[in-house]
Write a protein that holds these residues in place. Structure first.
Motif, PDB file in Angstrom:
ATOM      1  N   THR A  38      23.299  17.169 -23.395  1.00  0.00           N
ATOM      2  CA  THR A  38      23.475  17.044 -21.944  1.00  0.00           C
ATOM      3  C   THR A  38      24.693  17.828 -21.481  1.00  0.00           C
ATOM      4  N   TYR A  39      24.542  18.501 -20.330  1.00  0.00           N
ATOM      5  CA  TYR A  39      25.580  19.398 -19.826  1.00  0.00           C
ATOM      6  C   TYR A  39      25.665  19.263 -18.311  1.00  0.00           C
ATOM      7  N   ALA A  40      26.857  19.518 -17.783  1.00  0.00           N
ATOM      8  CA  ALA A  40      27.061  19.356 -16.349  1.00  0.00           C
ATOM      9  C   ALA A  40      28.106  20.332 -15.840  1.00  0.00           C
ATOM     10  N   ALA A  41      27.878  20.817 -14.629  1.00  0.00           N
ATOM     11  CA  ALA A  41      28.873  21.603 -13.893  1.00  0.00           C
ATOM     12  C   ALA A  41      29.181  20.834 -12.621  1.00  0.00           C
ATOM     13  N   ALA A  42      30.419  20.425 -12.453  1.00  0.00           N
ATOM     14  CA  ALA A  42      30.834  19.652 -11.291  1.00  0.00           C
ATOM     15  C   ALA A  42      31.898  20.438 -10.542  1.00  0.00           C
ATOM     16  N   THR A  43      31.541  20.906  -9.355  1.00  0.00           N
ATOM     17  CA  THR A  43      32.491  21.682  -8.550  1.00  0.00           C
ATOM     18  C   THR A  43      31.986  21.712  -7.115  1.00  0.00           C
ATOM     19  N   THR A  44      32.555  22.561  -6.304  1.00  0.00           N
ATOM     20  CA  THR A  44      32.112  22.728  -4.925  1.00  0.00           C
ATOM     21  C   THR A  44      30.984  23.750  -4.896  1.00  0.00           C
ATOM     22  N   PHE A  45      29.785  23.289  -4.576  1.00  0.00           N
ATOM     23  CA  PHE A  45      28.606  24.140  -4.534  1.00  0.00           C
ATOM     24  C   PHE A  45      28.083  24.261  -3.109  1.00  0.00           C
ATOM     25  N   PRO A  46      27.357  25.334  -2.806  1.00  0.00           N
ATOM     26  CA  PRO A  46      26.561  25.335  -1.571  1.00  0.00           C
ATOM     27  C   PRO A  46      25.407  24.353  -1.721  1.00  0.00           C
ATOM     28  N   ALA A  47      24.708  24.073  -0.641  1.00  0.00           N
ATOM     29  CA  ALA A  47      23.613  23.109  -0.713  1.00  0.00           C
ATOM     30  C   ALA A  47      22.504  23.588  -1.633  1.00  0.00           C
ATOM     31  N   LYS A  48      22.319  24.890  -1.721  1.00  0.00           N
ATOM     32  CA  LYS A  48      21.298  25.445  -2.604  1.00  0.00           C
ATOM     33  C   LYS A  48      21.960  26.396  -3.588  1.00  0.00           C
ATOM     34  N   VAL A  49      21.641  26.216  -4.864  1.00  0.00           N
ATOM     35  CA  VAL A  49      22.170  27.074  -5.922  1.00  0.00           C
ATOM     36  C   VAL A  49      20.991  27.620  -6.709  1.00  0.00           C
ATOM     37  N   ASN A  50      20.751  28.907  -6.609  1.00  0.00           N
ATOM     38  CA  ASN A  50      19.669  29.545  -7.346  1.00  0.00           C
ATOM     39  C   ASN A  50      20.256  30.265  -8.550  1.00  0.00           C
ATOM     40  N   GLY A  51      19.809  29.915  -9.738  1.00  0.00           N
ATOM     41  CA  GLY A  51      20.334  30.558 -10.932  1.00  0.00           C
ATOM     42  C   GLY A  51      19.598  30.101 -12.178  1.00  0.00           C
ATOM     43  N   TYR A  52      19.825  30.797 -13.273  1.00  0.00           N
ATOM     44  CA  TYR A  52      19.250  30.382 -14.547  1.00  0.00           C
ATOM     45  C   TYR A  52      20.372  29.950 -15.481  1.00  0.00           C
ATOM     46  N   ILE A  53      20.012  29.316 -16.578  1.00  0.00           N
ATOM     47  CA  ILE A  53      20.985  28.779 -17.531  1.00  0.00           C
ATOM     48  C   ILE A  53      20.891  29.557 -18.833  1.00  0.00           C
ATOM     49  N   LYS A  54      22.042  29.865 -19.412  1.00  0.00           N
ATOM     50  CA  LYS A  54      22.041  30.536 -20.715  1.00  0.00           C
ATOM     51  C   LYS A  54      22.956  29.781 -21.669  1.00  0.00           C
ATOM     52  N   SER A  84      19.109  22.179  -5.607  1.00  0.00           N
ATOM     53  CA  SER A  84      19.430  21.932  -4.197  1.00  0.00           C
ATOM     54  C   SER A  84      19.976  20.521  -4.038  1.00  0.00           C
ATOM     55  N   ASN A  85      20.898  20.401  -3.097  1.00  0.00           N
ATOM     56  CA  ASN A  85      21.510  19.119  -2.781  1.00  0.00           C
ATOM     57  C   ASN A  85      21.337  18.855  -1.299  1.00  0.00           C
ATOM     58  N   ALA A  86      21.554  17.624  -0.900  1.00  0.00           N
ATOM     59  CA  ALA A  86      21.396  17.298   0.519  1.00  0.00           C
ATOM     60  C   ALA A  86      22.432  18.001   1.386  1.00  0.00           C
ATOM     61  N   PHE A  87      23.561  18.372   0.783  1.00  0.00           N
ATOM     62  CA  PHE A  87      24.620  19.014   1.549  1.00  0.00           C
ATOM     63  C   PHE A  87      25.467  19.855   0.605  1.00  0.00           C
ATOM     64  N   SER A  88      26.204  20.783   1.163  1.00  0.00           N
ATOM     65  CA  SER A  88      27.141  21.560   0.368  1.00  0.00           C
ATOM     66  C   SER A  88      28.407  20.730   0.141  1.00  0.00           C
ATOM     67  N   GLY A  89      29.193  21.133  -0.848  1.00  0.00           N
ATOM     68  CA  GLY A  89      30.413  20.396  -1.150  1.00  0.00           C
ATOM     69  C   GLY A  89      30.495  20.061  -2.625  1.00  0.00           C
ATOM     70  N   ASP A  90      31.194  18.988  -2.939  1.00  0.00           N
ATOM     71  CA  ASP A  90      31.389  18.592  -4.334  1.00  0.00           C
ATOM     72  C   ASP A  90      30.201  17.774  -4.829  1.00  0.00           C
ATOM     73  N   TYR A  91      29.489  18.307  -5.796  1.00  0.00           N
ATOM     74  CA  TYR A  91      28.443  17.550  -6.466  1.00  0.00           C
ATOM     75  C   TYR A  91      28.230  18.162  -7.848  1.00  0.00           C
ATOM     76  N   THR A  92      27.319  17.585  -8.638  1.00  0.00           N
ATOM     77  CA  THR A  92      27.154  17.951 -10.039  1.00  0.00           C
ATOM     78  C   THR A  92      25.748  18.473 -10.307  1.00  0.00           C
ATOM     79  N   ILE A  93      25.673  19.584 -11.046  1.00  0.00           N
ATOM     80  CA  ILE A  93      24.396  20.117 -11.521  1.00  0.00           C
ATOM     81  C   ILE A  93      24.302  19.826 -13.018  1.00  0.00           C
ATOM     82  N   THR A  94      23.178  19.270 -13.453  1.00  0.00           N
ATOM     83  CA  THR A  94      23.024  18.858 -14.842  1.00  0.00           C
ATOM     84  C   THR A  94      21.805  19.500 -15.486  1.00  0.00           C
ATOM     85  N   PHE A  95      21.850  19.570 -16.845  1.00  0.00           N
ATOM     86  CA  PHE A  95      20.710  20.097 -17.602  1.00  0.00           C
ATOM     87  C   PHE A  95      20.727  19.485 -18.996  1.00  0.00           C
TER      88      PHE A  95
END
Length: 444
Positions: free
Chosen positions: A154-170, A201-212
């Motif tokens: 399990t992995y996580a990136a927690a920072t200030t994101f826009p509401a939508k983050v398009n990207g791939y994981i390596k 995508s998140n409900a709003f931009s700001g501080d939240y966490t993306i996990t994989f």
């Protein structure tokens, strides 16, 4: 008669010799495998290197060396090497990486074949394990984010994101034989080996966490929502969303979830942009309802009193509304108000008891013919007549029932027109009460 007998004997000899040669050529041979790599263990995602010495004891030319990997009796990978002559050959066989595959033991088979299709095979047990990466990298369109390990797989990136983050994981390469693996978006799911952007995508931009999760490929968040100032908008119908907010003058308004926001029309009475392009709220502080109109791609802003739309009070406070012909947002040609009360426009309260609407001639207002008026509410009921409204404008007049307009309806003075493309600000001053309104019209 002896000559034919001699000929037959000679032919018979030749046939016997040819048969012997064919039998010699068809000798099966004896391929020999001399494995020079110790196969102890591997990780899913490895390119497993090996070196094998090959020969044939019967000197029968060799054909191919095949390395085959089986997992749960299923062939999952194969490498074929041409072996034109005896000697050492090196190669790699890929150990596939898939979701939800448990650690276990695979079977590696090396098969050497000569030109007479004789095969020598050797089999090795190969324990396989899923890599435990120290971190992952989320490769977004404009930057990269490090995803820290938070537990096994399990992995996580927690920072200030826009509401939508398009990207791939390596992944980083893991171990001596590891490869950099990628995870992207295929058929509405995360799939290994892809670099198509995952639509986080998140409900709003700001501080939240993306996990994989690198075992089951679970990823988050995938929240399809529209939000303003981190408050999710409520769905009215497929093309309409709204939210009620308390807003202050010059407060930054952050709108999230709209892919094509730059294409939307921004109402200048309610929003201005600062030097950085941020939207700033223009009316005075208060409660407002913001409605996203996807049909016309603009935000309708209306003043509230508590949870209800505001209405005009006798002292001039509250809200003033416009209903009638020749005006419409974002364009009169595509969304005229007319006498449809549901389309009534709320004038922006720019100060206590002072209301404003900004129009562009030929776009949001007709340049040569208007017939609208001010109302006390969004609907029929209280409305301004000429007894409660005056103006000193020489461009716009207030109808009295005998000058070409019904009482309180506005018109363009005879012989005058609004300059196409020019901006006009209509200001309704009710500081003396709702029965003593003063209209000014200013060309910008």
């Amino acid at each position: 008669m002896k000559t034919p007998v001699i000929i037959l004997l000679v032919l018979s000899g030749f046939m016997t010799m040819n048969a012997c040669k064919k039998e010699e050529q068809k000798a099966p041979g004896n391929p020999v495998i001399n494995t020079k790599t110790e196969f102890s263990s591997a990780y899913f995602g490895d390119s497993l290197q090996f070196t094998v010495g090959v020969s044939d004891d019967a000197r029968i030319p060799l054909s191919t060396l095949k390395a085959r990997l089986y997992y749960s009796d299923e062939l999952v990978s194969e490498t074929v090497i041409r072996t034109k002559e005896e000697g050492d050959y090196s190669g790699k066989i890929f150990v596939p990486y898939h979701a939800n595959v448990a650690n276990g033991t695979a079977t590696l088979k090396l098969a050497l074949q000569n030109i007479n299709f004789t095969i020598r095979e050797e089999t090795y047990e190969l324990p396989l394990e899923r890599p435990d990466y120290p971190y992952l990298t989320l490769v977004a369109e404009d930057t990269e984010y490090r995803m820290e390990r938070t537990g096994l797989y399990t992995y996580a990136a927690a920072t200030t994101f826009p509401a939508k983050v398009n990207g791939y994981i390596k992944t980083p390469a893991y171990g001596d034989n590891g490869n950099e693996l990628t995870f992207g978006w295929e058929e509405n799911a995360v799939k290994e080996g892809s670099t198509n952007n995952i639509p986080f995508s998140n409900a709003f931009s700001g501080d939240y966490t993306i996990t994989f999760n690198t075992l089951n490929y679970e990823a988050a968040p995938f929240i399809i929502a529209y939000a303003i100032n981190q408050t999710v908008m409520d769905r009215v119908d497929d093309n309409t969303y709204r939210v009620d907010l308390a807003l202050n003058h010059e407060e930054q308004v952050v709108i999230d979830g709209f892919d094509d926001l730059d294409a939307w029309w921004i109402d200048p009475d309610y929003f201005a942009r600062d030097a950085s392009g941020n939207l700033l709220f223009q009316p005075k502080a208060g409660n407002y309802r913001i409605t996203a109109d996807f049909n016309h791609e603009y935000f309708i802003v209306e003043a509230l009193n508590g949870a209800d739309l505001a209405t005009l009070q006798a002292d001039g406070s509250g809200a003033a509304w416009i209903i009638g012909e020749g005006i419409g947002k974002p364009a009169v040609a595509t969304n005229a108000v007319g006498w449809t009360t549901e389309k009534a426009l709320c004038m922006a309260p720019i100060a206590d008891k002072i209301y404003q609407i900004t129009v562009v001639a030929g776009t949001t207002v007709s340049a040569d013919n208007i017939n609208f008026k001010f109302f006390h509410q969004k609907g029929w009921g209280g409305e301004f007549t000429n007894a409660a409204l005056s103006t000193t404008s020489d461009l716009i007049f207030v109808g009295d029932g005998s000058n070409g307009r019904d009482p309180g309806n506005l018109g363009i003075t005879e012989g005058q027109t609004l300059e196409a493309g020019a901006t006009y600000v209509f200001t309704l001053d009710l500081t003396q009460g709702s029965d003593q309104g003063v209209l000014t019209v200013e060309k910008k």
